[in-house]
Design an enzyme around this catalytic site. Sequence first.
Site, PDB file in Angstrom:
ATOM      1  N   SER A 132      85.792  37.667  36.169  1.00 52.78           N
ATOM      2  CA  SER A 132      84.665  36.753  36.356  1.00 52.78           C
ATOM      3  C   SER A 132      83.624  37.015  35.278  1.00 52.78           C
ATOM      4  O   SER A 132      83.515  38.139  34.766  1.00 52.78           O
ATOM      5  CB  SER A 132      84.032  36.971  37.736  1.00 52.78           C
ATOM      6  N   ILE A 140      82.358  27.935  38.901  1.00 52.90           N
ATOM      7  CA  ILE A 140      83.450  27.039  39.261  1.00 52.90           C
ATOM      8  C   ILE A 140      83.218  26.493  40.674  1.00 52.90           C
ATOM      9  O   ILE A 140      82.803  27.230  41.571  1.00 52.90           O
ATOM     10  CB  ILE A 140      84.819  27.774  39.219  1.00 52.90           C
ATOM     11  N   ASN A 197      94.956  37.135  41.892  1.00 53.30           N
ATOM     12  CA  ASN A 197      93.829  36.246  42.132  1.00 53.30           C
ATOM     13  C   ASN A 197      93.092  36.537  43.438  1.00 53.30           C
ATOM     14  O   ASN A 197      91.975  36.061  43.634  1.00 53.30           O
ATOM     15  CB  ASN A 197      94.332  34.792  42.142  1.00 53.30           C
ATOM     16  N   TYR A 245      80.907  43.001  43.872  1.00 56.38           N
ATOM     17  CA  TYR A 245      81.743  41.992  43.210  1.00 56.38           C
ATOM     18  C   TYR A 245      81.788  42.220  41.697  1.00 56.38           C
ATOM     19  O   TYR A 245      82.865  42.188  41.081  1.00 56.38           O
ATOM     20  CB  TYR A 245      81.188  40.600  43.517  1.00 56.38           C
ATOM     21  N   ALA A 246      80.628  42.482  41.100  1.00 55.10           N
ATOM     22  CA  ALA A 246      80.576  42.713  39.654  1.00 55.10           C
ATOM     23  C   ALA A 246      81.379  43.944  39.260  1.00 55.10           C
ATOM     24  O   ALA A 246      82.101  43.939  38.257  1.00 55.10           O
ATOM     25  CB  ALA A 246      79.120  42.862  39.204  1.00 55.10           C
ATOM     26  N   ALA A 247      81.262  44.996  40.054  1.00 56.32           N
ATOM     27  CA  ALA A 247      82.010  46.220  39.769  1.00 56.32           C
ATOM     28  C   ALA A 247      83.519  45.972  39.849  1.00 56.32           C
ATOM     29  O   ALA A 247      84.288  46.464  39.017  1.00 56.32           O
ATOM     30  CB  ALA A 247      81.604  47.322  40.746  1.00 56.32           C
ATOM     31  N   SER A 248      83.929  45.197  40.847  1.00 56.56           N
ATOM     32  CA  SER A 248      85.365  44.919  40.993  1.00 56.56           C
ATOM     33  C   SER A 248      85.889  44.089  39.826  1.00 56.56           C
ATOM     34  O   SER A 248      86.990  44.343  39.321  1.00 56.56           O
ATOM     35  CB  SER A 248      85.636  44.205  42.319  1.00 56.56           C
ATOM     36  N   LYS A 249      85.107  43.120  39.391  1.00 56.34           N
ATOM     37  CA  LYS A 249      85.564  42.240  38.315  1.00 56.34           C
ATOM     38  C   LYS A 249      85.472  42.927  36.951  1.00 56.34           C
ATOM     39  O   LYS A 249      86.306  42.673  36.066  1.00 56.34           O
ATOM     40  CB  LYS A 249      84.744  40.946  38.322  1.00 56.34           C
ATOM     41  N   ASN A 293      97.385  41.324  54.362  1.00 54.52           N
ATOM     42  CA  ASN A 293      95.964  41.619  54.240  1.00 54.52           C
ATOM     43  C   ASN A 293      95.781  42.571  53.066  1.00 54.52           C
ATOM     44  O   ASN A 293      96.280  43.698  53.089  1.00 54.52           O
ATOM     45  CB  ASN A 293      95.462  42.257  55.537  1.00 54.52           C
TER      46      ASN A 293
END
Length: 247
Positions: A142, A188, A90, A155-159, A63
């Site tokens: 991304s 995608i 990934n 999500y944007a901050a992580s990418k 995990n």
Amino acid sequence: MLLSGKKALITGSSRGIGKEIAKKFLTEGASVWGICTKPSAAKSELEEIAKENNCEFYELYANAQDSEQWTSVIKQALEASGGFDVLVNNAGITKDGLSFRMKKEDWDAVLNVNLSSAFLASQIISSDMIRKRSGSIINMSSIVGIHGQGGQVNYAASKAGLIGFTKSLAKETGSRGVRVNAIAPGFIETDMTAVLNEELKKTMLEAVPLKRAGLPEDIANAAVFLASDLSTYITGQVLGVDGGMGC
């Protein structure tokens, strides 16, 4: 075969882009260690592809939100393999929502899986690569990490973080022969995008100059290039695979 004899560790290998990268690497002759959260439906298929190409596939479980479990399994894979030539970070999740309504646990979960897991895996694997003075690390970012997206601040901050991480790690490891690059997929066709409503999908496709959604295979092809000796003078880069969305 572009990856003949190489050994690769791929996180988030059970479906979507991760599964396709594992398939492509095996087809190109690499032995693959895949990490996912639980036994996957993809395991038997990937084992068969490995057999057909005279290489190996191993599926491990961890995990990514549990840092101790995650690092333990990464270390086990490193020891079992004898060292990796390629690491593909990934593993990723989404927990979308407007920022002013987002729960702290949803922020933490996405940052832990998408960004912290890549840091932890890279820290362990890059140390061995540095010792061998060879290796390629590929981080899955991304287009959202470059341009942002409403409802996806976590999500944007992580990418976006992965992009900064990639460029900084490339500077740290380059003199030791280790390359670090990122791939920034656009729209995608995966399980993540399948849940989007049709209106949003249509809007996104209108922004793609090639006028089609990308396929996991498009990302896997880019990963093979960055993992192979075709890209030995490329490091610290973000390769957009987005049909032109980012141009």
